[in-house]
Design an enzyme around this catalytic site. Structure first.
Site, PDB file in Angstrom:
ATOM      1  N   SER A 163       0.876  -1.171   0.000  1.00 30.39           N
ATOM      2  CA  SER A 163       0.000   0.000   0.000  1.00 30.39           C
ATOM      3  C   SER A 163       0.906   1.211   0.000  1.00 30.39           C
ATOM      4  CB  SER A 163      -0.875   0.006   1.265  1.00 30.39           C
ATOM      5  OG  SER A 163      -1.492   1.252   1.468  1.00 30.39           O
ATOM      6  N   TYR A 176      -1.862  -0.609  10.811  1.00 31.78           N
ATOM      7  CA  TYR A 176      -1.879  -0.979   9.400  1.00 31.78           C
ATOM      8  C   TYR A 176      -0.634  -0.445   8.689  1.00 31.78           C
ATOM      9  CZ  TYR A 176      -3.592  -1.054   4.527  1.00 31.78           C
ATOM     10  OH  TYR A 176      -3.743  -1.250   3.172  1.00 31.78           O
TER      11      TYR A 176
END
Length: 279
Positions: A163, A176
């Site tokens: 990501s 995350y």
């Protein structure tokens, strides 16, 4: 062009979003595909959609031979696998079973992921561990399970869907972000270990993409701020210089390119698919 004919791709989180788009792209290049995930019913629907789309080409689909070589001129198979990537024993069993069905796994797409927001002060140790388990340790389990098959075959592609959160920081998702930074680090370290083995390891780092995770983020913004869906969507897209959300097909295109034989000199890279958000 069936550039990946004879190869078997194992895709975690394959029932929807980026994983499903990647399955479709790799099938189009001739790879047999196993899509894995926790929701078996969703996997079944996804596999049906892949088979239906392939059937529209008018070409029959048959299984590869035991060595994973697809017969010339015929398209490969799609299989499904119910799997929780955080369960090491289940991962080992699932990948062994997938290899028996479709031949050795030579392409691994570590796509399974989960994002749950929380301010750092309210991030519990359970939340922290869950983000690490799904987004980082799951990739570790799957990579260890497939690596012997790739080494024996003398060819492999390992692609981690990280990501832009693995390349920069975002507030309210510290666990995350930490997990995705870890996945980028794992990518670099493993690429060096395998550099002489004809196995490449890369990360693809999407920005905000039209997936269930982003839909959840939009719903969370709406609930906490009272903004409309259109306003919440615009807020997420604002960080992208192209002023739009990334589409799953754009991520799949990068993944498919990294799997091609001609990408053999590309390893240890973290490729942002984010409209210029990270440069």
């Amino acid at each position: 062009m069936m550039l990946l004919s004879g190869h078997h791709a194992f895709i975690t989180g394959g029932s929807r979003g980026i994983g499903l788009a990647c399955a479709r792209a790799l099938l189009a290049q001739g790879a047999s595909v196993t899509i894995a995930g926790r929701d078996v019913a969703a996997l079944g629907r996804a596999a049906d959609s892949l088979r239906t789309g392939r059937a529209q080409t008018g070409k029959p689909a048959v299984p590869p031979d035991p060595q994973g070589q697809a017969p010339a001129g015929l398209l490969p198979r799609v299989d499904i696998c119910g799997l929780d990537v955080t369960d090491e024993a289940a991962v080992l069993a699932a990948i062994a079973a997938a290899a028996r069905q479709l031949g050795p796994v030579t392409i691994l797409l570590n796509n399974a992921g989960q994002a749950q927001p929380a301010p750092f002060a309210k991030t519990t140790s359970q939340h922290w561990q869950q983000m690490l388990d799904v987004n980082l340790t799951g990739a570790f389990h799957c990579t260890q399970a497939v690596l012997p098959q790739m080494l024996e075959r003398g060819w492999g592609r390992i692609i981690n869907i990280a990501s832009t959160a693995g390349l920069k920081g975002y507030k309210y998702v510290s666990a995350y972000v930490a997990a995705k930074h870890g996945l980028v680090g794992l990518t670099k370290a493993l690429a060096l270990e395998l550099a002489t083995k004809n196995i490449t390891v890369n990360a693809v780092c999407p920005g905000y993409t039209e997936t269930d995770i982003v839909q959840d983020a939009i719903a969370n913004i709406m609930q906490k701020t009272g903004r409309s869906e259109e306003q919440a969507r615009a807020e997420l897209a604002a960080g992208n210089p192209q002023q739009k959300l990334v589409q799953v097909e754009e991520v799949a295109s990068a993944v498919a390119w990294l799997c091609q034989p001609s990408s053999s000199a590309v390893t240890g890279q973290s490729i942002a698919v984010a409209g210029g958000e990270v440069m």
